[in-house]
Design a protein around this motif. Structure first.
Motif, PDB file in Angstrom:
ATOM      1  N   VAL A 114      25.987  68.091  34.886  1.00 33.66           N
ATOM      2  CA  VAL A 114      27.283  67.524  34.478  1.00 33.66           C
ATOM      3  C   VAL A 114      27.924  68.379  33.384  1.00 33.66           C
ATOM      4  N   LEU A 115      27.150  68.705  32.368  1.00 32.36           N
ATOM      5  CA  LEU A 115      27.711  69.424  31.223  1.00 32.36           C
ATOM      6  C   LEU A 115      27.992  70.892  31.524  1.00 32.36           C
ATOM      7  N   TYR A 116      27.040  71.586  32.106  1.00 33.55           N
ATOM      8  CA  TYR A 116      27.247  73.000  32.397  1.00 33.55           C
ATOM      9  C   TYR A 116      28.261  73.178  33.519  1.00 33.55           C
ATOM     10  N   GLY A 117      28.285  72.221  34.438  1.00 29.65           N
ATOM     11  CA  GLY A 117      29.320  72.250  35.477  1.00 29.65           C
ATOM     12  C   GLY A 117      30.703  72.152  34.874  1.00 29.65           C
ATOM     13  N   GLY A 118      30.860  71.291  33.865  1.00 28.51           N
ATOM     14  CA  GLY A 118      32.150  71.167  33.189  1.00 28.51           C
ATOM     15  C   GLY A 118      32.549  72.444  32.476  1.00 28.51           C
ATOM     16  N   LEU A 119      31.585  73.138  31.917  1.00 30.13           N
ATOM     17  CA  LEU A 119      31.890  74.380  31.199  1.00 30.13           C
ATOM     18  C   LEU A 119      32.153  75.555  32.129  1.00 30.13           C
ATOM     19  N   THR A 120      31.549  75.538  33.306  1.00 28.58           N
ATOM     20  CA  THR A 120      31.737  76.654  34.240  1.00 28.58           C
ATOM     21  C   THR A 120      32.817  76.388  35.283  1.00 28.58           C
ATOM     22  N   GLY A 121      33.276  75.132  35.355  1.00 19.50           N
ATOM     23  CA  GLY A 121      34.272  74.788  36.374  1.00 19.50           C
ATOM     24  C   GLY A 121      33.668  74.684  37.768  1.00 19.50           C
ATOM     25  N   ARG A 122      32.376  74.464  37.851  1.00 23.95           N
ATOM     26  CA  ARG A 122      31.677  74.362  39.139  1.00 23.95           C
ATOM     27  C   ARG A 122      31.098  72.961  39.296  1.00 23.95           C
ATOM     28  N   ARG A 123      30.985  72.511  40.529  1.00 24.25           N
ATOM     29  CA  ARG A 123      30.352  71.221  40.823  1.00 24.25           C
ATOM     30  C   ARG A 123      28.856  71.465  40.995  1.00 24.25           C
ATOM     31  N   LEU A 124      28.135  71.422  39.928  1.00 20.42           N
ATOM     32  CA  LEU A 124      26.710  71.737  39.958  1.00 20.42           C
ATOM     33  C   LEU A 124      25.838  70.550  40.346  1.00 20.42           C
ATOM     34  N   SER A 125      26.338  69.338  40.165  1.00 20.36           N
ATOM     35  CA  SER A 125      25.512  68.152  40.422  1.00 20.36           C
ATOM     36  C   SER A 125      25.008  68.085  41.855  1.00 20.36           C
ATOM     37  N   THR A 126      25.857  68.418  42.801  1.00 22.89           N
ATOM     38  CA  THR A 126      25.440  68.313  44.202  1.00 22.89           C
ATOM     39  C   THR A 126      24.454  69.409  44.598  1.00 22.89           C
ATOM     40  N   VAL A 127      24.429  70.493  43.851  1.00 23.38           N
ATOM     41  CA  VAL A 127      23.536  71.608  44.156  1.00 23.38           C
ATOM     42  C   VAL A 127      22.206  71.491  43.421  1.00 23.38           C
ATOM     43  N   LEU A 128      22.234  71.042  42.176  1.00 27.27           N
ATOM     44  CA  LEU A 128      21.038  71.041  41.339  1.00 27.27           C
ATOM     45  C   LEU A 128      20.238  69.740  41.369  1.00 27.27           C
ATOM     46  N   VAL A 129      20.928  68.621  41.407  1.00 30.91           N
ATOM     47  CA  VAL A 129      20.245  67.338  41.216  1.00 30.91           C
ATOM     48  C   VAL A 129      19.376  66.927  42.412  1.00 30.91           C
ATOM     49  N   PRO A 130      19.886  66.885  43.640  1.00 34.67           N
ATOM     50  CA  PRO A 130      19.017  66.427  44.745  1.00 34.67           C
ATOM     51  C   PRO A 130      17.714  67.207  44.892  1.00 34.67           C
ATOM     52  N   PRO A 131      17.734  68.547  44.802  1.00 38.33           N
ATOM     53  CA  PRO A 131      16.448  69.252  44.924  1.00 38.33           C
ATOM     54  C   PRO A 131      15.452  68.877  43.818  1.00 38.33           C
ATOM     55  N   MET A 132      15.932  68.715  42.587  1.00 33.74           N
ATOM     56  CA  MET A 132      15.010  68.360  41.513  1.00 33.74           C
ATOM     57  C   MET A 132      14.439  66.959  41.735  1.00 33.74           C
ATOM     58  N   LEU A 133      15.271  66.009  42.151  1.00 31.56           N
ATOM     59  CA  LEU A 133      14.792  64.654  42.392  1.00 31.56           C
ATOM     60  C   LEU A 133      13.759  64.639  43.512  1.00 31.56           C
ATOM     61  N   LEU A 134      14.057  65.326  44.598  1.00 29.45           N
ATOM     62  CA  LEU A 134      13.102  65.398  45.708  1.00 29.45           C
ATOM     63  C   LEU A 134      11.809  66.097  45.294  1.00 29.45           C
ATOM     64  N   SER A 135      11.930  67.129  44.474  1.00 29.61           N
ATOM     65  CA  SER A 135      10.735  67.876  44.067  1.00 29.61           C
ATOM     66  C   SER A 135       9.750  66.989  43.317  1.00 29.61           C
TER      67      SER A 135
END
Length: 180
Positions: A114-135
């Protein structure tokens, strides 16, 4: 807490469906990266070094990722739910504690996204969160509700801090005459 027998069934199902040697290896790497939020803290530090104009925002965001991790640890110590322990669940990694709820990896990863996505202008939640949760489930160290609760906690903390950073950005732009 949800019915642990149902959560064990989901956990065993996740492991049965995707816990191949390659997925377990990748999950272990993610576990190492996310341990004590150190990987995310390193990413934030790099952001602060590279993006000099917004160094302060990167430092605030990085501090918030650490605070999210710490909040998760506090909740773990209050709730005291133990990690999955059932013959149908294989544990593929060691953990620093026996406490499970919420997943600190899920918390810090979501806050960072959420935070780094806001700073980079990228939607990082959909890329980073599901793999970590599944892992965390592939590794057999968290129930599904652990990772969901951790992610919700990380999103809440990340969202609050991101709104504050965005408000600060707007004030700076208005003060410098760039925000109109």
């Amino acid at each position: 807490m949800p019915d642990s027998s149902k959560e064990i069934a989901v956990l065993a199902s996740v492991q049965g469906a995707i816990a191949t040697p390659a997925v377990i290896k990748a999950s272990r790497g993610m576990s190492f990266f996310g341990e004590h939020s150190l990987g995310w803290l390193a990413v934030g530090a790099v952001g602060a070094v590279v993006d000099r104009e917004r160094r302060g925002d990167w430092l605030v965001a990085t501090s918030a990722v650490f605070a999210a991790h710490a909040a998760s640890v506090v909740v773990k110590r209050v709730v005291r739910r133990t990690r999955p322990d059932h013959e149908t669940v294989e544990v593929h990694v060691g953990t620093p504690s026996k406490l499970s709820f919420p997943s600190a990896h899920a918390t810090s990863t979501t806050a960072a996204a959420v935070l780094y996505g806001g700073l980079t202008g990228r939607r990082l939640s959909t890329v980073l969160v599901p793999p970590m949760l599944l892992s965390r489930m592939v590794l057999g160290v968290h129930y599904p509700s652990d990772v969901v609760a951790g992610s919700v906690l990380g999103a809440a903390i990340g969202g609050i801090v991101r709104r504050k950073l965005n408000g600060r950005k707007g004030r700076h732009e208005r003060q410098s005459g760039r925000g109109d």
